[in-house]
Design a protein around this motif. Sequence first.
Motif, PDB file in Angstrom:
ATOM      1  N   GLY A  61       0.796  -1.207   0.000  1.00 58.91           N
ATOM      2  CA  GLY A  61       0.000   0.000   0.000  1.00 58.91           C
ATOM      3  C   GLY A  61       0.831   1.261   0.000  1.00 58.91           C
ATOM      4  O   GLY A  61       0.323   2.341   0.235  1.00 58.91           O
ATOM      5  N   GLN A  62       2.123   1.174  -0.256  1.00 55.12           N
ATOM      6  CA  GLN A  62       2.992   2.341  -0.206  1.00 55.12           C
ATOM      7  C   GLN A  62       2.844   3.171  -1.475  1.00 55.12           C
ATOM      8  O   GLN A  62       2.710   2.650  -2.558  1.00 55.12           O
ATOM      9  CB  GLN A  62       4.444   1.902  -0.061  1.00 55.12           C
ATOM     10  CG  GLN A  62       4.688   1.161   1.232  1.00 55.12           C
ATOM     11  CD  GLN A  62       6.114   0.691   1.340  1.00 55.12           C
ATOM     12  OE1 GLN A  62       6.966   1.057   0.545  1.00 55.12           O
ATOM     13  NE2 GLN A  62       6.385  -0.122   2.331  1.00 55.12           N
ATOM     14  N   GLN A  63       2.876   4.490  -1.300  1.00 55.83           N
ATOM     15  CA  GLN A  63       2.814   5.419  -2.413  1.00 55.83           C
ATOM     16  C   GLN A  63       4.063   6.285  -2.356  1.00 55.83           C
ATOM     17  O   GLN A  63       4.301   6.966  -1.378  1.00 55.83           O
ATOM     18  CB  GLN A  63       1.574   6.315  -2.313  1.00 55.83           C
ATOM     19  CG  GLN A  63       0.266   5.569  -2.449  1.00 55.83           C
ATOM     20  CD  GLN A  63       0.082   5.026  -3.840  1.00 55.83           C
ATOM     21  OE1 GLN A  63       0.359   5.689  -4.815  1.00 55.83           O
ATOM     22  NE2 GLN A  63      -0.370   3.788  -3.929  1.00 55.83           N
ATOM     23  N   ALA A  64       4.843   6.263  -3.421  1.00 56.25           N
ATOM     24  CA  ALA A  64       6.090   7.019  -3.451  1.00 56.25           C
ATOM     25  C   ALA A  64       5.851   8.505  -3.686  1.00 56.25           C
ATOM     26  O   ALA A  64       6.685   9.321  -3.347  1.00 56.25           O
ATOM     27  CB  ALA A  64       6.999   6.458  -4.541  1.00 56.25           C
ATOM     28  N   PRO A  69      -2.676   6.195   0.096  1.00 53.69           N
ATOM     29  CA  PRO A  69      -2.412   4.786  -0.245  1.00 53.69           C
ATOM     30  C   PRO A  69      -3.645   4.155  -0.892  1.00 53.69           C
ATOM     31  O   PRO A  69      -4.780   4.428  -0.510  1.00 53.69           O
ATOM     32  CB  PRO A  69      -2.110   4.150   1.107  1.00 53.69           C
ATOM     33  CG  PRO A  69      -1.581   5.287   1.930  1.00 53.69           C
ATOM     34  CD  PRO A  69      -2.366   6.490   1.489  1.00 53.69           C
ATOM     35  N   GLU A  70      -3.395   3.317  -1.887  1.00 50.89           N
ATOM     36  CA  GLU A  70      -4.482   2.735  -2.664  1.00 50.89           C
ATOM     37  C   GLU A  70      -5.283   1.702  -1.892  1.00 50.89           C
ATOM     38  O   GLU A  70      -6.490   1.626  -2.041  1.00 50.89           O
ATOM     39  CB  GLU A  70      -3.935   2.130  -3.959  1.00 50.89           C
ATOM     40  CG  GLU A  70      -3.449   3.189  -4.919  1.00 50.89           C
ATOM     41  CD  GLU A  70      -2.937   2.605  -6.217  1.00 50.89           C
ATOM     42  OE1 GLU A  70      -3.135   1.408  -6.467  1.00 50.89           O
ATOM     43  OE2 GLU A  70      -2.328   3.361  -6.982  1.00 50.89           O
ATOM     44  N   ALA A  92       1.148   1.234   8.007  1.00 44.67           N
ATOM     45  CA  ALA A  92       2.332   2.104   8.047  1.00 44.67           C
ATOM     46  C   ALA A  92       2.312   3.097   6.890  1.00 44.67           C
ATOM     47  O   ALA A  92       2.688   4.263   7.063  1.00 44.67           O
ATOM     48  CB  ALA A  92       3.606   1.265   8.014  1.00 44.67           C
ATOM     49  N   SER A  93       1.841   2.672   5.721  1.00 47.03           N
ATOM     50  CA  SER A  93       1.784   3.601   4.590  1.00 47.03           C
ATOM     51  C   SER A  93       0.725   4.679   4.822  1.00 47.03           C
ATOM     52  O   SER A  93       0.931   5.841   4.472  1.00 47.03           O
ATOM     53  CB  SER A  93       1.542   2.858   3.273  1.00 47.03           C
ATOM     54  OG  SER A  93       0.256   2.306   3.221  1.00 47.03           O
ATOM     55  N   HIS A  94      -0.379   4.327   5.442  1.00 43.73           N
ATOM     56  CA  HIS A  94      -1.395   5.331   5.787  1.00 43.73           C
ATOM     57  C   HIS A  94      -0.838   6.293   6.836  1.00 43.73           C
ATOM     58  O   HIS A  94      -1.090   7.506   6.762  1.00 43.73           O
ATOM     59  CB  HIS A  94      -2.678   4.669   6.278  1.00 43.73           C
ATOM     60  CG  HIS A  94      -3.516   4.100   5.181  1.00 43.73           C
ATOM     61  ND1 HIS A  94      -4.358   4.875   4.407  1.00 43.73           N
ATOM     62  CD2 HIS A  94      -3.624   2.831   4.714  1.00 43.73           C
ATOM     63  CE1 HIS A  94      -4.960   4.101   3.518  1.00 43.73           C
ATOM     64  NE2 HIS A  94      -4.528   2.859   3.680  1.00 43.73           N
ATOM     65  N   VAL A 172     -11.831  -2.897   8.552  1.00 46.86           N
ATOM     66  CA  VAL A 172     -11.807  -1.468   8.813  1.00 46.86           C
ATOM     67  C   VAL A 172     -11.456  -0.800   7.490  1.00 46.86           C
ATOM     68  O   VAL A 172     -10.533  -1.224   6.797  1.00 46.86           O
ATOM     69  CB  VAL A 172     -10.784  -1.077   9.902  1.00 46.86           C
ATOM     70  CG1 VAL A 172     -10.541   0.438   9.927  1.00 46.86           C
ATOM     71  CG2 VAL A 172     -11.251  -1.539  11.275  1.00 46.86           C
ATOM     72  N   ILE A 173     -12.224   0.237   7.154  1.00 51.54           N
ATOM     73  CA  ILE A 173     -12.018   0.978   5.912  1.00 51.54           C
ATOM     74  C   ILE A 173     -11.484   2.366   6.253  1.00 51.54           C
ATOM     75  O   ILE A 173     -11.979   3.020   7.163  1.00 51.54           O
ATOM     76  CB  ILE A 173     -13.336   1.120   5.130  1.00 51.54           C
ATOM     77  CG1 ILE A 173     -13.865  -0.255   4.730  1.00 51.54           C
ATOM     78  CG2 ILE A 173     -13.150   1.999   3.907  1.00 51.54           C
ATOM     79  CD1 ILE A 173     -15.243  -0.227   4.119  1.00 51.54           C
ATOM     80  N   PHE A 174     -10.467   2.797   5.516  1.00 52.55           N
ATOM     81  CA  PHE A 174      -9.936   4.159   5.616  1.00 52.55           C
ATOM     82  C   PHE A 174     -10.737   5.030   4.662  1.00 52.55           C
ATOM     83  O   PHE A 174     -10.640   4.878   3.450  1.00 52.55           O
ATOM     84  CB  PHE A 174      -8.457   4.197   5.198  1.00 52.55           C
ATOM     85  CG  PHE A 174      -7.529   3.606   6.202  1.00 52.55           C
ATOM     86  CD1 PHE A 174      -6.768   4.431   7.017  1.00 52.55           C
ATOM     87  CD2 PHE A 174      -7.400   2.229   6.330  1.00 52.55           C
ATOM     88  CE1 PHE A 174      -5.886   3.880   7.939  1.00 52.55           C
ATOM     89  CE2 PHE A 174      -6.521   1.684   7.246  1.00 52.55           C
ATOM     90  CZ  PHE A 174      -5.772   2.518   8.060  1.00 52.55           C
ATOM     91  N   ALA A 175     -11.537   5.946   5.190  1.00 56.07           N
ATOM     92  CA  ALA A 175     -12.353   6.839   4.366  1.00 56.07           C
ATOM     93  C   ALA A 175     -11.769   8.237   4.441  1.00 56.07           C
ATOM     94  O   ALA A 175     -11.891   8.927   5.446  1.00 56.07           O
ATOM     95  CB  ALA A 175     -13.796   6.844   4.847  1.00 56.07           C
ATOM     96  N   TYR A 176     -11.102   8.670   3.366  1.00 59.37           N
ATOM     97  CA  TYR A 176     -10.488  10.004   3.316  1.00 59.37           C
ATOM     98  C   TYR A 176     -11.462  11.004   2.751  1.00 59.37           C
ATOM     99  O   TYR A 176     -12.325  10.696   1.985  1.00 59.37           O
ATOM    100  CB  TYR A 176      -9.227   9.981   2.455  1.00 59.37           C
ATOM    101  CG  TYR A 176      -8.058   9.313   3.141  1.00 59.37           C
ATOM    102  CD1 TYR A 176      -7.242  10.021   3.992  1.00 59.37           C
ATOM    103  CD2 TYR A 176      -7.805   7.955   2.934  1.00 59.37           C
ATOM    104  CE1 TYR A 176      -6.176   9.415   4.626  1.00 59.37           C
ATOM    105  CE2 TYR A 176      -6.747   7.342   3.566  1.00 59.37           C
ATOM    106  CZ  TYR A 176      -5.932   8.067   4.407  1.00 59.37           C
ATOM    107  OH  TYR A 176      -4.892   7.462   5.037  1.00 59.37           O
TER     108      TYR A 176
END
Length: 176
Positions: A61-64, A69-70, A92-94, A172-176
Amino acid sequence: MQLKPYARTLAVALSLAFVAGCSSSGGTQDGSMDGSRDGAAGTGVAGSGQVSGSGMGNGSGQQADGRIPEQRTIYFEFDSDRIRSEFEPVLASHARYLRSNGNARVVLQGHTDERGTREYNMGLGERRARSVERFLSVQGVSPSQVEVVSYGEERPAARGNNEEAYAQNRRVIFAY
């Protein structure tokens, strides 16, 4: 007089309907059980208030480039709020994204499968979201960036009375 028991039942039903109605709207939920995704669309429930997000990429899930994160969904074992080690890189990426974007906010949406009472599942969904919140806090994310919501069993990602459906709903969902 028979009105009093009916009035009490009506009051409880209206209260539950109100709580269920106090939620965000739109989107679908994507993600995989193992932390990876092949780019195919997920099977969310239309209008369920779940957000989009695919787990495409390198599996962690890392974004450079500093984007959100996707992979925005992590999954849990039955009756557990313990974060599975395979999802720690996703969390960790979030955490990195939230630390580097101080104005970003996320709602952690806790969900359960349908087994158990509604009350128990609301509590379990909250415990799952709180465990993710604690992980993010330990990683240095500001508490003001994180909100926790539990939907319990009310917004299933998959319909069915089998282990595969249950496993997709414990999340658990990450809702941005």
